[in-house]
Scaffold this motif. Sequence first.
Motif, PDB file in Angstrom:
ATOM      1  N   SER A   1      23.338   4.192   8.777  1.00 21.76           N
ATOM      2  CA  SER A   1      24.045   4.696   7.608  1.00 21.76           C
ATOM      3  C   SER A   1      25.358   3.958   7.401  1.00 21.76           C
ATOM      4  O   SER A   1      25.743   3.629   6.270  1.00 21.76           O
ATOM      5  CB  SER A   1      24.297   6.198   7.758  1.00 21.76           C
ATOM      6  OG  SER A   1      25.070   6.697   6.703  1.00 21.76           O
ATOM      7  N   ARG A   2      26.058   3.675   8.512  1.00 24.56           N
ATOM      8  CA  ARG A   2      27.322   2.949   8.428  1.00 24.56           C
ATOM      9  C   ARG A   2      27.103   1.537   7.890  1.00 24.56           C
ATOM     10  O   ARG A   2      27.881   1.039   7.064  1.00 24.56           O
ATOM     11  CB  ARG A   2      27.970   2.910   9.809  1.00 24.56           C
ATOM     12  CG  ARG A   2      29.384   2.348   9.819  1.00 24.56           C
ATOM     13  CD  ARG A   2      29.928   2.288  11.224  1.00 24.56           C
ATOM     14  NE  ARG A   2      29.927   3.622  11.835  1.00 24.56           N
ATOM     15  CZ  ARG A   2      29.466   3.871  13.048  1.00 24.56           C
ATOM     16  NH1 ARG A   2      28.927   2.903  13.770  1.00 24.56           N
ATOM     17  NH2 ARG A   2      29.521   5.092  13.541  1.00 24.56           N
ATOM     18  N   LEU A   3      26.032   0.848   8.340  1.00 25.36           N
ATOM     19  CA  LEU A   3      25.746  -0.509   7.876  1.00 25.36           C
ATOM     20  C   LEU A   3      25.360  -0.512   6.392  1.00 25.36           C
ATOM     21  O   LEU A   3      25.706  -1.438   5.651  1.00 25.36           O
ATOM     22  CB  LEU A   3      24.625  -1.126   8.712  1.00 25.36           C
ATOM     23  CG  LEU A   3      24.997  -1.610  10.120  1.00 25.36           C
ATOM     24  CD1 LEU A   3      23.762  -2.088  10.856  1.00 25.36           C
ATOM     25  CD2 LEU A   3      26.032  -2.721  10.051  1.00 25.36           C
ATOM     26  N   ARG A   4      24.623   0.509   5.980  1.00 30.67           N
ATOM     27  CA  ARG A   4      24.235   0.585   4.566  1.00 30.67           C
ATOM     28  C   ARG A   4      25.463   0.678   3.655  1.00 30.67           C
ATOM     29  O   ARG A   4      25.489   0.113   2.563  1.00 30.67           O
ATOM     30  CB  ARG A   4      23.322   1.788   4.341  1.00 30.67           C
ATOM     31  CG  ARG A   4      21.865   1.530   4.688  1.00 30.67           C
ATOM     32  CD  ARG A   4      20.948   2.528   3.998  1.00 30.67           C
ATOM     33  NE  ARG A   4      19.561   2.118   4.068  1.00 30.67           N
ATOM     34  CZ  ARG A   4      18.684   2.606   4.951  1.00 30.67           C
ATOM     35  NH1 ARG A   4      19.069   3.517   5.832  1.00 30.67           N
ATOM     36  NH2 ARG A   4      17.431   2.180   4.948  1.00 30.67           N
ATOM     37  N   LYS A   5      26.495   1.422   4.111  1.00 30.92           N
ATOM     38  CA  LYS A   5      27.713   1.530   3.315  1.00 30.92           C
ATOM     39  C   LYS A   5      28.489   0.215   3.327  1.00 30.92           C
ATOM     40  O   LYS A   5      29.091  -0.172   2.321  1.00 30.92           O
ATOM     41  CB  LYS A   5      28.594   2.658   3.873  1.00 30.92           C
ATOM     42  CG  LYS A   5      28.017   4.049   3.695  1.00 30.92           C
ATOM     43  CD  LYS A   5      28.928   5.101   4.308  1.00 30.92           C
ATOM     44  CE  LYS A   5      28.328   6.502   4.171  1.00 30.92           C
ATOM     45  NZ  LYS A   5      29.194   7.524   4.819  1.00 30.92           N
ATOM     46  N   GLN A   6      28.481  -0.456   4.495  1.00 27.48           N
ATOM     47  CA  GLN A   6      29.238  -1.704   4.616  1.00 27.48           C
ATOM     48  C   GLN A   6      28.581  -2.853   3.854  1.00 27.48           C
ATOM     49  O   GLN A   6      29.270  -3.669   3.242  1.00 27.48           O
ATOM     50  CB  GLN A   6      29.391  -2.057   6.105  1.00 27.48           C
ATOM     51  CG  GLN A   6      30.278  -3.255   6.376  1.00 27.48           C
ATOM     52  CD  GLN A   6      30.463  -3.494   7.864  1.00 27.48           C
ATOM     53  OE1 GLN A   6      30.036  -2.682   8.702  1.00 27.48           O
ATOM     54  NE2 GLN A   6      31.110  -4.590   8.221  1.00 27.48           N
ATOM     55  N   PHE A   7      27.248  -2.908   3.926  1.00 30.64           N
ATOM     56  CA  PHE A   7      26.508  -3.980   3.242  1.00 30.64           C
ATOM     57  C   PHE A   7      25.640  -3.349   2.154  1.00 30.64           C
ATOM     58  O   PHE A   7      24.421  -3.246   2.294  1.00 30.64           O
ATOM     59  CB  PHE A   7      25.651  -4.768   4.240  1.00 30.64           C
ATOM     60  CG  PHE A   7      26.457  -5.450   5.316  1.00 30.64           C
ATOM     61  CD1 PHE A   7      26.984  -6.719   5.105  1.00 30.64           C
ATOM     62  CD2 PHE A   7      26.695  -4.825   6.526  1.00 30.64           C
ATOM     63  CE1 PHE A   7      27.721  -7.355   6.091  1.00 30.64           C
ATOM     64  CE2 PHE A   7      27.431  -5.444   7.519  1.00 30.64           C
ATOM     65  CZ  PHE A   7      27.955  -6.718   7.302  1.00 30.64           C
ATOM     66  N   LEU A   8      26.306  -2.884   1.125  1.00 29.59           N
ATOM     67  CA  LEU A   8      25.649  -2.122   0.066  1.00 29.59           C
ATOM     68  C   LEU A   8      24.544  -2.954  -0.603  1.00 29.59           C
ATOM     69  O   LEU A   8      24.789  -4.001  -1.189  1.00 29.59           O
ATOM     70  CB  LEU A   8      26.684  -1.690  -0.978  1.00 29.59           C
ATOM     71  CG  LEU A   8      26.232  -0.658  -2.000  1.00 29.59           C
ATOM     72  CD1 LEU A   8      25.854   0.646  -1.305  1.00 29.59           C
ATOM     73  CD2 LEU A   8      27.333  -0.402  -3.028  1.00 29.59           C
ATOM     74  N   GLY A   9      23.305  -2.491  -0.493  1.00 31.18           N
ATOM     75  CA  GLY A   9      22.168  -3.154  -1.115  1.00 31.18           C
ATOM     76  C   GLY A   9      21.621  -4.318  -0.318  1.00 31.18           C
ATOM     77  O   GLY A   9      20.412  -4.621  -0.388  1.00 31.18           O
ATOM     78  N   VAL A  10      22.473  -4.981   0.481  1.00 37.88           N
ATOM     79  CA  VAL A  10      22.044  -6.161   1.228  1.00 37.88           C
ATOM     80  C   VAL A  10      21.098  -5.776   2.360  1.00 37.88           C
ATOM     81  O   VAL A  10      20.061  -6.392   2.570  1.00 37.88           O
ATOM     82  CB  VAL A  10      23.251  -6.936   1.781  1.00 37.88           C
ATOM     83  CG1 VAL A  10      22.802  -8.101   2.662  1.00 37.88           C
ATOM     84  CG2 VAL A  10      24.118  -7.427   0.635  1.00 37.88           C
ATOM     85  N   LEU A  11      21.470  -4.735   3.109  1.00 35.78           N
ATOM     86  CA  LEU A  11      20.665  -4.334   4.256  1.00 35.78           C
ATOM     87  C   LEU A  11      19.259  -3.934   3.831  1.00 35.78           C
ATOM     88  O   LEU A  11      18.268  -4.346   4.443  1.00 35.78           O
ATOM     89  CB  LEU A  11      21.359  -3.176   4.998  1.00 35.78           C
ATOM     90  CG  LEU A  11      20.632  -2.680   6.253  1.00 35.78           C
ATOM     91  CD1 LEU A  11      20.572  -3.759   7.316  1.00 35.78           C
ATOM     92  CD2 LEU A  11      21.330  -1.435   6.807  1.00 35.78           C
ATOM     93  N   ASP A  12      19.157  -3.112   2.791  1.00 35.05           N
ATOM     94  CA  ASP A  12      17.841  -2.664   2.335  1.00 35.05           C
ATOM     95  C   ASP A  12      16.983  -3.845   1.871  1.00 35.05           C
ATOM     96  O   ASP A  12      15.760  -3.852   2.037  1.00 35.05           O
ATOM     97  CB  ASP A  12      17.990  -1.647   1.203  1.00 35.05           C
ATOM     98  CG  ASP A  12      18.546  -0.320   1.699  1.00 35.05           C
ATOM     99  OD1 ASP A  12      18.289   0.003   2.868  1.00 35.05           O
ATOM    100  OD2 ASP A  12      19.242   0.360   0.931  1.00 35.05           O
ATOM    101  N   ALA A  13      17.630  -4.849   1.292  1.00 32.59           N
ATOM    102  CA  ALA A  13      16.902  -6.049   0.846  1.00 32.59           C
ATOM    103  C   ALA A  13      16.380  -6.856   2.034  1.00 32.59           C
ATOM    104  O   ALA A  13      15.363  -7.544   1.922  1.00 32.59           O
ATOM    105  CB  ALA A  13      17.793  -6.917  -0.042  1.00 32.59           C
ATOM    106  N   CYS A  14      17.094  -6.775   3.156  1.00 34.94           N
ATOM    107  CA  CYS A  14      16.700  -7.547   4.343  1.00 34.94           C
ATOM    108  C   CYS A  14      15.598  -6.863   5.150  1.00 34.94           C
ATOM    109  O   CYS A  14      14.960  -7.481   5.994  1.00 34.94           O
ATOM    110  CB  CYS A  14      17.907  -7.815   5.234  1.00 34.94           C
ATOM    111  SG  CYS A  14      19.141  -8.908   4.483  1.00 34.94           S
ATOM    112  N   ILE A  15      15.465  -5.548   4.973  1.00 36.58           N
ATOM    113  CA  ILE A  15      14.465  -4.819   5.743  1.00 36.58           C
ATOM    114  C   ILE A  15      13.080  -5.103   5.172  1.00 36.58           C
ATOM    115  O   ILE A  15      12.768  -4.755   4.033  1.00 36.58           O
ATOM    116  CB  ILE A  15      14.740  -3.306   5.715  1.00 36.58           C
ATOM    117  CG1 ILE A  15      16.096  -2.996   6.383  1.00 36.58           C
ATOM    118  CG2 ILE A  15      13.628  -2.532   6.429  1.00 36.58           C
ATOM    119  CD1 ILE A  15      16.492  -1.535   6.329  1.00 36.58           C
ATOM    120  N   LYS A  16      12.258  -5.722   5.978  1.00 34.52           N
ATOM    121  CA  LYS A  16      10.908  -6.082   5.505  1.00 34.52           C
ATOM    122  C   LYS A  16       9.935  -4.939   5.763  1.00 34.52           C
ATOM    123  O   LYS A  16       9.152  -4.557   4.906  1.00 34.52           O
ATOM    124  CB  LYS A  16      10.436  -7.367   6.187  1.00 34.52           C
ATOM    125  CG  LYS A  16      11.186  -8.601   5.735  1.00 34.52           C
ATOM    126  CD  LYS A  16      10.585  -9.867   6.330  1.00 34.52           C
ATOM    127  CE  LYS A  16       9.167 -10.074   5.839  1.00 34.52           C
ATOM    128  NZ  LYS A  16       8.591 -11.341   6.333  1.00 34.52           N
TER     129      LYS A  16
END
Length: 430
Positions: free
Chosen positions: A412-427
Amino acid sequence: MFDRYKAGERALLVHMTFSDDAKKEDLDELKLLVSSAGVASIGVITGPRKTPHPRYFVGTGKAQEIADGVRTLGANVVIFNHSLSPAQQRNLEALCECLVLDRTALILDIFAQRARTYEGKLQIELAQLKHMSTRLIRGWTHLERQKGGVGMRGPGETQLESDRRLLSERITAIKGRLAKVAKQRDQGRRARVRGEIATVSLVGYTNAGKSTLFNHMTGADVYAADQLFATLDPTLRQIKVQDVGNCILADTVGFVRHLPHDLVAAFKATLQETREATLLLHIVDCSDENYRDNIDAVQLVLNDIDAGDVPQLTIMNKIDALDDLKPHIDLDDEGKPIRVWLSAKTGEGSDLLLSALSSLLSGQIRELHLCIPPEQGKLRAQLYQINCIVNESYAENGDCLVDIRINNVDLSRLRKQFLGVLDACIKANK
């Protein structure tokens, strides 16, 4: 009026046995409290009673026995293992011709000796002034009203009234200073909440081994001794827990039966760390034969400060004082840790405690596969910083392929820090 002694190095202890459980106190605990205050106990007077006597708390015959004991033993202070009303205290002092203290005043005196920080000293002074405000009449009943010079004569303000006014002004000033300290604590607490950092607070009966465990887990040098109320001022340190990351560990003041209400109110800012903790580690001295009663006493104080609903993990400490007891973890029906048996003094079982903390604080562990493009190197660096990468490889186009094992809090902390980027990287989830 008799002369008041400023110090009470030789104390006569008074302990009455009541049939009502709500009034019961422990004589051995009184002796430990007296020893912690630096006072020598030269005698103990005990006796049974159904209810306290309105004049002396004890009966008239027992009161005379106490007065005779003071003169025979040469005591300069009488300490009751109970709470006395101002009138009872005044009557006993007049009869014994020496200082008389009750359990509340004794605990306040110990706290006054141990306070080290600016906040701690203010909290103790506030509690002492509140306690003293109902007992001022003891010292000033012999004084007349103050008079001025020519043309100023009249009833004026009594010394007692003057003292009460000054006392009220000082209490107001201390409350204002403590309010500023509370704001500073709130700022630090809000910062930890924003960063989603878990706070683990040590609670327990006094002398259960909280500071010793705190020092062992954090490498700190908090004062720890085999005496009651060795710790007054709260100390916070950072520890690292597997699958959780950095956590805040807080060492707090120990509790005791019938902790004075003025003291609980004065330590409101300090006990805020306990109320708003993510998890409470309830430290129990399992070598004490009264440990079950101590657990109940701590729970009562936690309920008083509105911390009774905070999740708890019981730590059965001092197993080194018992024969054939090895470190282990007790689990509930769902497989969650509920008790950890260890020795803070020797360090046995500390690894089990960290394992239990990881299990309770980590929440659900997620296993994910990420495809990180070259321009998102900061995300890869952050994953290494929280130590969640299990495997790493590179694709032909330069993308970084990583397998991670991460808890929901860090995710959750990473999602806030890298908004939209993390979800795009998750395959895909593994």
